[in-house]
Design a protein around this motif. Structure first.
Motif, mmCIF file in Angstrom:
data_model
loop_
_atom_site.group_PDB
_atom_site.id
_atom_site.type_symbol
_atom_site.label_atom_id
_atom_site.label_comp_id
_atom_site.label_asym_id
_atom_site.label_seq_id
_atom_site.Cartn_x
_atom_site.Cartn_y
_atom_site.Cartn_z
ATOM 1 N N ASN A 74 0.844 -1.190 0.000
ATOM 2 C CA ASN A 74 0.000 0.000 0.000
ATOM 3 C C ASN A 74 0.878 1.238 0.000
ATOM 4 O OD1 ASN A 74 -2.387 1.646 0.346
ATOM 5 N ND2 ASN A 74 -1.746 1.881 2.485
ATOM 6 N N LEU A 75 0.545 2.202 -0.833
ATOM 7 C CA LEU A 75 1.290 3.460 -0.885
ATOM 8 C C LEU A 75 0.306 4.614 -0.841
ATOM 9 C CD1 LEU A 75 3.890 5.099 -1.281
ATOM 10 C CD2 LEU A 75 3.543 4.887 -3.755
ATOM 11 N N GLU A 76 0.246 5.323 0.276
ATOM 12 C CA GLU A 76 -0.602 6.496 0.433
ATOM 13 C C GLU A 76 0.198 7.725 0.009
ATOM 14 O OE1 GLU A 76 -3.181 9.271 0.890
ATOM 15 O OE2 GLU A 76 -3.814 7.214 1.344
ATOM 16 N N PHE A 77 -0.342 8.497 -0.955
ATOM 17 C CA PHE A 77 0.389 9.683 -1.420
ATOM 18 C C PHE A 77 -0.526 10.889 -1.574
ATOM 19 C CE2 PHE A 77 -1.039 7.275 -5.065
ATOM 20 C CZ PHE A 77 -1.503 8.215 -5.960
ATOM 21 N N GLY A 78 -1.749 10.782 -1.088
ATOM 22 C CA GLY A 78 -2.667 11.908 -1.221
ATOM 23 C C GLY A 78 -2.573 12.885 -0.071
ATOM 24 N N THR A 79 -2.454 12.371 1.149
ATOM 25 C CA THR A 79 -2.385 13.263 2.307
ATOM 26 C C THR A 79 -0.959 13.552 2.736
ATOM 27 O OG1 THR A 79 -2.653 11.342 3.766
ATOM 28 C CG2 THR A 79 -4.637 12.564 3.162
ATOM 29 N N LYS A 80 -0.038 12.686 2.363
ATOM 30 C CA LYS A 80 1.373 12.914 2.680
ATOM 31 C C LYS A 80 2.194 12.353 1.540
ATOM 32 C CE LYS A 80 4.913 12.272 6.203
ATOM 33 N NZ LYS A 80 5.258 11.673 7.525
ATOM 34 N N THR A 81 2.817 13.231 0.773
ATOM 35 C CA THR A 81 3.508 12.807 -0.426
ATOM 36 C C THR A 81 4.864 12.215 -0.087
ATOM 37 O OG1 THR A 81 2.449 14.611 -1.633
ATOM 38 C CG2 THR A 81 4.312 13.512 -2.693
ATOM 39 N N PRO A 82 5.088 10.939 -0.379
ATOM 40 C CA PRO A 82 6.390 10.322 -0.105
ATOM 41 C C PRO A 82 7.488 10.908 -0.995
ATOM 42 C CG PRO A 82 4.685 8.658 -0.438
ATOM 43 C CD PRO A 82 4.125 9.969 -0.893
ATOM 44 N N SER A 83 8.712 10.733 -0.572
ATOM 45 C CA SER A 83 9.851 11.223 -1.332
ATOM 46 C C SER A 83 9.911 10.541 -2.693
ATOM 47 C CB SER A 83 11.144 10.942 -0.550
ATOM 48 O OG SER A 83 12.272 11.290 -1.297
ATOM 49 N N GLY A 84 10.163 11.326 -3.716
ATOM 50 C CA GLY A 84 10.341 10.801 -5.062
ATOM 51 C C GLY A 84 9.135 10.935 -5.959
ATOM 52 N N ILE A 85 7.969 11.244 -5.405
ATOM 53 C CA ILE A 85 6.761 11.417 -6.212
ATOM 54 C C ILE A 85 6.616 12.895 -6.568
ATOM 55 C CG2 ILE A 85 4.247 11.271 -6.212
ATOM 56 C CD1 ILE A 85 4.425 8.813 -4.514
ATOM 57 N N LYS A 86 6.521 13.189 -7.857
ATOM 58 C CA LYS A 86 6.409 14.565 -8.322
ATOM 59 C C LYS A 86 4.935 14.980 -8.331
ATOM 60 C CE LYS A 86 10.495 14.083 -11.270
ATOM 61 N NZ LYS A 86 11.024 14.150 -12.661
ATOM 62 N N THR A 87 4.655 16.145 -7.766
ATOM 63 C CA THR A 87 3.266 16.594 -7.659
ATOM 64 C C THR A 87 3.151 18.052 -8.089
ATOM 65 O OG1 THR A 87 3.467 17.360 -5.366
ATOM 66 C CG2 THR A 87 2.909 15.035 -5.706
ATOM 67 N N THR A 88 1.960 18.409 -8.498
ATOM 68 C CA THR A 88 1.607 19.815 -8.727
ATOM 69 C C THR A 88 0.187 20.024 -8.243
ATOM 70 O OG1 THR A 88 0.736 19.428 -10.963
ATOM 71 C CG2 THR A 88 3.095 19.948 -10.775
ATOM 72 N N GLY A 89 -0.129 21.260 -7.869
ATOM 73 C CA GLY A 89 -1.502 21.620 -7.520
ATOM 74 C C GLY A 89 -1.933 21.273 -6.119
ATOM 75 N N LEU A 90 -0.995 20.992 -5.208
ATOM 76 C CA LEU A 90 -1.348 20.657 -3.831
ATOM 77 C C LEU A 90 -1.005 21.818 -2.909
ATOM 78 C CD1 LEU A 90 -0.095 16.960 -3.602
ATOM 79 C CD2 LEU A 90 -2.385 17.785 -4.198
ATOM 80 N N TYR A 91 -1.743 21.932 -1.800
ATOM 81 C CA TYR A 91 -1.552 23.051 -0.871
ATOM 82 C C TYR A 91 -0.910 22.646 0.460
ATOM 83 C CZ TYR A 91 -4.228 26.071 -3.939
ATOM 84 O OH TYR A 91 -4.653 26.820 -5.010
ATOM 85 N N GLY A 92 -0.673 21.374 0.684
ATOM 86 C CA GLY A 92 -0.018 20.979 1.914
ATOM 87 C C GLY A 92 -0.939 20.282 2.888
ATOM 88 N N LEU A 93 -0.353 19.485 3.745
ATOM 89 C CA LEU A 93 -1.094 18.672 4.695
ATOM 90 C C LEU A 93 -1.724 19.527 5.786
ATOM 91 C CD1 LEU A 93 -1.744 15.731 5.652
ATOM 92 C CD2 LEU A 93 0.327 15.881 7.045
ATOM 93 N N GLU A 94 -2.980 19.190 6.133
ATOM 94 C CA GLU A 94 -3.672 19.821 7.246
ATOM 95 C C GLU A 94 -4.190 18.724 8.172
ATOM 96 O OE1 GLU A 94 -6.654 22.637 6.035
ATOM 97 O OE2 GLU A 94 -5.541 23.161 4.212
ATOM 98 N N THR A 95 -3.995 18.942 9.458
ATOM 99 C CA THR A 95 -4.454 17.958 10.444
ATOM 100 C C THR A 95 -5.738 18.448 11.087
ATOM 101 O OG1 THR A 95 -2.185 17.261 10.889
ATOM 102 C CG2 THR A 95 -3.835 16.712 12.542
ATOM 103 N N THR A 96 -6.762 17.611 11.063
ATOM 104 C CA THR A 96 -8.065 17.953 11.634
ATOM 105 C C THR A 96 -8.458 16.881 12.653
ATOM 106 O OG1 THR A 96 -9.402 16.698 10.058
ATOM 107 C CG2 THR A 96 -8.673 18.894 9.380
ATOM 108 N N PRO A 97 -9.451 17.167 13.505
ATOM 109 C CA PRO A 97 -9.903 16.141 14.467
ATOM 110 C C PRO A 97 -10.354 14.856 13.790
ATOM 111 C CG PRO A 97 -10.755 18.296 15.081
ATOM 112 C CD PRO A 97 -10.120 18.466 13.738
ATOM 113 N N GLY A 98 -10.836 14.956 12.551
ATOM 114 C CA GLY A 98 -11.301 13.757 11.857
ATOM 115 C C GLY A 98 -10.221 13.020 11.100
ATOM 116 N N GLY A 99 -9.044 13.598 10.980
ATOM 117 C CA GLY A 99 -7.952 12.958 10.242
ATOM 118 C C GLY A 99 -7.223 13.953 9.371
#
Length: 780
Positions: free
Chosen positions: A656-681
Motif C-alpha cells: 500500500n502506498l498512500e500519497f494523497g495526504t502525505k507525499t512520499p519522497s520521489g513522487i512529483k506533484t503539482t496543484g497541492l496546498y499541503g497537509l492539514e491535520t483535523t480532528p477527523g484525520g
C-alpha cells in the motif's frame, strides 16, 4: 562491538608505545606512572606514522602494528631486572572504571545512530579528516602524488596531499586503525575520536595526582569530569580531531615543565637528564605533528610558572639538570620533526601568520554558546535591541550567561520556556554562585601563594591564570575565532582553577561546595549526553544543533547501507545538492574502490568544488540520489532519501502506498496546498487540477483508491486520468472510489491527473480550491 574494538585497539596501541617512557620515571616519586603511557604513545605514533608514510618506509597500518610490539619489547627489557608488582584488586578496579568511561563515551553514537555519528557540529573539518584518512589508506605517498597531479585527479587525493602539511598525522592513524579493524574510515571515525578523548583522562589523572597532589580517588573523579564534561564534548562536537589528540599532550607538557624544577623529582645526575630528554622529546614531537597551535596559550603559562619557581633555592638547584634535560628534549623532539618539517615547524609559522592576518567569523557559529542560551545578547547590546527593556534584559543576562557558559556549565542556563520571574531569580542565583566560586578560587590561590609557594601546584595554578587570560588578550586584538579556540585550548587549565578550592588551604565550606558542584555538573553532562543526542542535540555545541539538523534533514545517513549498495556497483554517479552527503558519498566510493562522477557542488565552506566526470563515466551503472524513484536510464538507484515508503512499494516490500495526504519522497506533484491535520484525520486540499507522477517499475501498482472529504465545493464534476486515459468522470464520489490499473502494468511510469470543473473560494482564503483529499493510494 566494532566500536569497542576500534577504541580498544587504539588505546592499546597508544599505551604499548608509551609504556617504556612511563617506566623511565622513578616509581617512588611519580604516582600512576602508567597513566602517562597512552597520551605519550599517541604523540610518538603520530610522528612515526607521518614520517614513515611520507618517506615510503612503512604504511600507516604497518606502523600501527609494529610500534606497539616494539614498545612492549622495550618495556619488557626495562622490567627484566626489576619486576613490577601489580596489585590485582586495584588493576581490576581501574580497568573496570576505564571500560565504563569508554562505554559512556561511545553510547551517544549508539543512541544517536548514523544520523548523529556521521558528523557532529563541523562537517567540513570532519570530512577533511575522514577523506584524508581514506586517501592515506588507499594509496602510498608516491601514488598519492601521482594521482594528485593527474590530468583529472579524484579531488580527494589533492586534498589529502595538501593535508600532509596541515596536521595529516591524525588522519593517517585513523586510516591505519580502520585497516587493522577491517572497518571503513567513515565508521571508525567516532570510536577513534573517543580514543583520542580518553587520552585526556590519563593525562589529567597523571597531572592531578603528581602536580596538584590530589588523592587518587579525587584525582580520578576530577579527571573523569574533565574528560566527559563540557570542554572535551565541545572539542568533540566541532569535530576537531587534531585538537582532541593534542590537548592531553599540552596538559602533560605544562605539568612536566613545572615538575622539572622540583628538586630531584626526576632523580639526580645523568639519569635525570636522560629521563627528561625522553619525556620532553616525545611530548614536543607529538605536539608538532598533531596540533601545535596551543603553544600560544601554554607557552605564557609555562613561562610564568618557571619564573615563579626561580624565586626559590630548591628550584635553582634543579635548574642545571632541568635546563639540559628540557632543552635536550626540545631539540630531540624538533629533530624528529625535520623529516616532515613542512608539516611541523613550517606549519607553525604558516598557521600563526595566517591567524594574525585573517579574522574569520566562524565564532558566530562555533562560539555561539557564549552569547546567551536562547538569544544572542551580544547582538542586542550591539544595537539590535527592540526596546529599552530588551536592552536592559540583555545587559543583565549576558554577563552571567557568558561566564557560566565559559565555565562549561551551559546546561544550567534558563531556557525561553521558563517564566520570566523564575528566569530572573535563577540568573540572580547564578550571579551569586559565580561570585562565590571566583572568590574562593582567588582565596585558594592567594593562600597557596602565601603558605606553600614552593609547591608545584602553586606554580601550576599561577601559570593557569596566565594561560586563561591569553584568549582575552587575543580577543582584544579583534580575533574572535582565535580567542574562542584559545578558550577551548585553555580548558584544562581553566578546569584546574575551578577545582583549586579543593586543593589548597583550609577547606572553606563554600569553596568546597561550589567546586564540587562544578565537578558534578560536568560529570552529569557526560552521563546525560547519550540521552541528549537521542533528539540529535549537541551538548558540547548546544546552540548549533538546529543548524546541524538542517544540514542532515530529509537524507538517510546510514552509510553502512549506502556503502553495501555501492560495493555492488562498477561506477557511481552522484546526484545530490547537499554538499555534506556529496562529500560522504565521495569518501565511501574511494574507500570501496568504486570510480565516481559528480557535478560541481560546494566542497568547502563558501567555496565551490569542481566537476568530476572521468573517462567512461557514461557507463557507470549506479546513481545515488535522494529525489528519484528510478534513475530513468537503466542505472541502479542508490536511494539517499530518509523516507523510503515509495521505494519499498515499487520494490514489492509493501502493498500500500498512500500519497494523497502525505507525499512520499520521489513522487512529483503539482496543484497541492499541503497537509492539514483535523480532528477527523489528515486532509490535503488540491487546486482545480492536481497531478502526480511516479515510476511503475519494478513492481507495478494494481489498484488506485480515491476518497474526498465531503466539503462544500463549487465543482460538480471530477475527472481522473492515468497516462492520458480517462478512468473516471462524473460527480464527486461520496464514498471510496477504486479503479483497476492492470491495463497500465506495462507502463514505465504513471501520470495521474485529477481535475474538477470549477474552483472554490472560501472567505478569507486566497487559495483556489478544488477538492480535499482524504485518501489517495496505490495498492497491489
Amino acid at each position: 562491538m566494532h566500536d569497542i574494538l576500534v577504541a580498544v585497539v587504539a588505546m592499546l596501541a597508544f599505551g604499548c608505545i608509551g609504556l617504556p617512557f612511563s617506566l623511565l620515571l622513578p616509581s617512588h616519586r611519580f604516582l600512576v606512572r602508567w597513566a602517562l603511557a597512552p597520551p605519550l604513545g599517541l604523540g610518538l605514533l603520530a610522528a612515526a606514522t607521518a614520517v614513515f608514510y611520507v618517506h615510503g618506509i612503512l604504511a600507516p597500518w604497518t606502523t600501527m602494528a609494529i610500534l606497539p610490539i616494539g614498545g612492549l619489547a622495550l618495556a619488557a627489557a626495562l622490567l627484566a631486572g626489576r619486576p613490577l608488582a601489580i596489585p590485582r584488586r586495584m588493576t581490576v578496579i581501574v580497568a573496570s572504571a576505564i571500560a565504563l568511561i569508554v562505554i559512556i563515551c561511545l553510547a551517544p553514537a549508539w543512541v544517536g545512530g548514523y544520523r548523529f555519528r556521521v558528523f557532529q557540529g563541523n562537517v567540513y573539518d570532519h570530512m577533511l579528516y575522514v577523506g584524508s584518512a581514506v586517501a592515506y589508506r588507499a594509496v602510498d605517498y608516491t601514488h598519492l602524488v601521482v594521482r594528485s597531479n593527474a590530468d583529472l585527479p579524484d579531488p580527494i587525493f589533492p586534498m589529502a596531499l595538501w593535508f600532509v602539511d596541515w596536521r595529516g598525522a591524525v588522519s593517517m592513524m585513523l586510516g591505519a586503525i580502520a585497516a587493522l579493524t577491517s572497518g571503513s574510515a567513515v565508521d571508525c571515525a567516532y570510536p577513534y575520536m573517543v580514543a583520542l578523548q580518553l587520552n585526556m583522562l590519563f593525562a589529567a589523572l597523571f597531572v592531578f595526582t603528581n602536580v596538584l597532589a590530589l588523592g587518587r580517588w579525587m584525582a580520578a573523579i576530577c579527571a573523569t569530569a574533565l574528560t566527559i564534561g563540557f570542554f572535551e564534548q565541545y572539542i568533540f562536537d566541532i569535530n576537531a580531531m587534531s585538537q582532541l589528540a593534542g590537548q592531553p599532550l599540552f596538559l602533560l607538557l605544562f605539568g612536566f615543565a613545572v615538575l622539572a624544577l622540583d628538586k630531584d623529582r626526576f632523580g639526580t645526575g645523568g639519569a635525570a637528564v636522560w629521563r627528561m630528554i625522553a619525556i620532553f622529546a616525545a611530548l614536543i614531537a607529538g605536539i608538532f605533528f598533531l596540533y601545535p597551535e596551543p603553544l600560544t596559550v601554554y607557552g605564557p603559562a609555562i613561562g610564568i610558572a618557571v619564573v615563579f619557581a626561580l624565586r626559590f633555592r630548591d628550584s635553582w638547584q634543579a635548574v642545571p639538570v632541568a635546563a639540559v634535560g628540557i632543552s635536550g628534549g626540545i631539540a630531540a623532539g624538533l629533530l624528529l620533526c625535520v623529516p616532515l618539517w613542512s608539516g611541523t615547524g613550517a606549519y607553525v609559522v604558516r598557521v600563526l601568520s595566517q591567524a594574525a592576518g585573517e579574522t574569520p567569523d566562524w565564532w558566530n557559529y562555533f562560539q555561539r554558546y557564549l552569547f546567551g542560551r536562547e538569544e544572542s545578547y551580544l547582538d542586542v547590546i550591539g544595537g539590535h535591541a527592540s526596546s529599552p527593556g530588551h536592552l536592559l534584559d540583555a545587559c543583565f543576562s549576558w554577563p552571567v550567561e557568558a561566564t557560566v557558559a565559559a565555565l562549561g556549565l551551559f546546561e544550567l542556563l534558563p531556557t525561553s520556556g521558563w517564566p520570566v520571574v523564575l528566569a530572573v531569580v535563577w540568573k540572580l542565583v547564578l550571579y551569586g554562585f559565580v561570585g562565590m566560586l571566583l572568590m574562593n578560587i582567588a582565596a585558594a590561590i592567594l593562600w597557596a601563594w602565601r603558605n606553600e609557594p614552593e609547591m608545584p601546584r602553586t606554580r601550576f595554578l599561577l601559570g593557569s591564570i596566565v594561560g586563561c587570560l591569553v584568549p582575552l588578550g587575543i580577543l582584544a586584538t579583534g580575533h574572535g575565532w582565535a580567542a574562542g579556540k584559545g578558550l577551548a585550548m585553555a580548558a584544562p587549565m581553566l578546569f584546574t582553577l575551578l577545582v583549586s578550592p579543593l586543593l589548597t588551604g583550609p577547606k572553606n565550606p563554600t569553596g568546597v561546595i561550589t567546586s564540587s558542584l562544578v565537578i558534578l555538573c560536568h560529570l552529569c553532562l557526560g552521563l546525560a549526553r547519550p540521552f541528549l543526542v537521542a533528539g540529535h542535540a549537541l551538548p558540547g555545541l548546544p546552540t548549533a544543533s538546529a543548524h546541524v539538523e538542517m544540514q542532515k534533514a530529509a537524507l538517510d545517513w546510514d552509510y553502512q547501507r549506502i556503502s553495501s549498495e555501492i560495493r555492488t556497483c562498477k561506477g557511481l554517479v552522484i546526484e545530490t545538492s547537499n554538499p555534506m552527503m556529496d562529500n560522504l558519498l565521495r569518501r565511501i566510493a574511494v574507500e570501496t574502490g568504486i570510480p565516481w562522477a559528480a557535478p560541481k557542488t560546494m566542497s568547502w565552506s563558501s567555496k565551490s568544488g569542481q566537476h568530476h566526470f572521468p573517462s567512461g563515466w557514461e557507463q557507470f551503472d549506479c546513481l545515488a540520489a535522494a529525489d528519484r524513484l528510478s534513475s530513468g536510464d537503466g542505472r541502479k538507484l542508490v536511494d539517499l532519501a530518509m523516507e523510503h515508503t515509495a521505494r519499498d512499494f515499487l520494490n514489492g516490500r509493501r502493498d500500500n502506498l498512500e500519497f494523497g495526504t502525505k507525499t512520499p519522497s520521489g513522487i512529483k506533484t503539482t496543484g497541492l496546498y499541503g497537509l492539514e491535520t483535523t480532528p477527523g484525520g489528515d486532509l490535503q486540499w488540491a487546486g482545480p487540477k492536481a497531478t502526480f507522477e511516479f515510476p511503475n517499475r519494478p513492481s507495478p501498482a494494481r489498484t488506485l483508491q480515491f476518497r474526498i472529504w465531503p466539503m462544500p465545493v463549487s465543482g460538480d464534476r471530477i475527472g481522473i486520468r492515468i497516462n492520458g486515459k480517462e478512468i473516471f468522470a462524473g460527480s464527486p464520489p461520496q464514498s471510496l472510489l477504486s479503479r483497476s490499473l492492470d491495463e497500465f502494468a506495462g507502463d514505465e511510469t504513471l501520470r495521474l491527473e485529477i481535475e474538477t470543473n470549477a474552483a472554490t473560494h472560501f472567505p478569507g482564503d486566497p487559495r483556489e480550491l478544488g477538492f480535499a483529499i482524504r485518501e489517495l493510494s496505490l495498492r497491489r
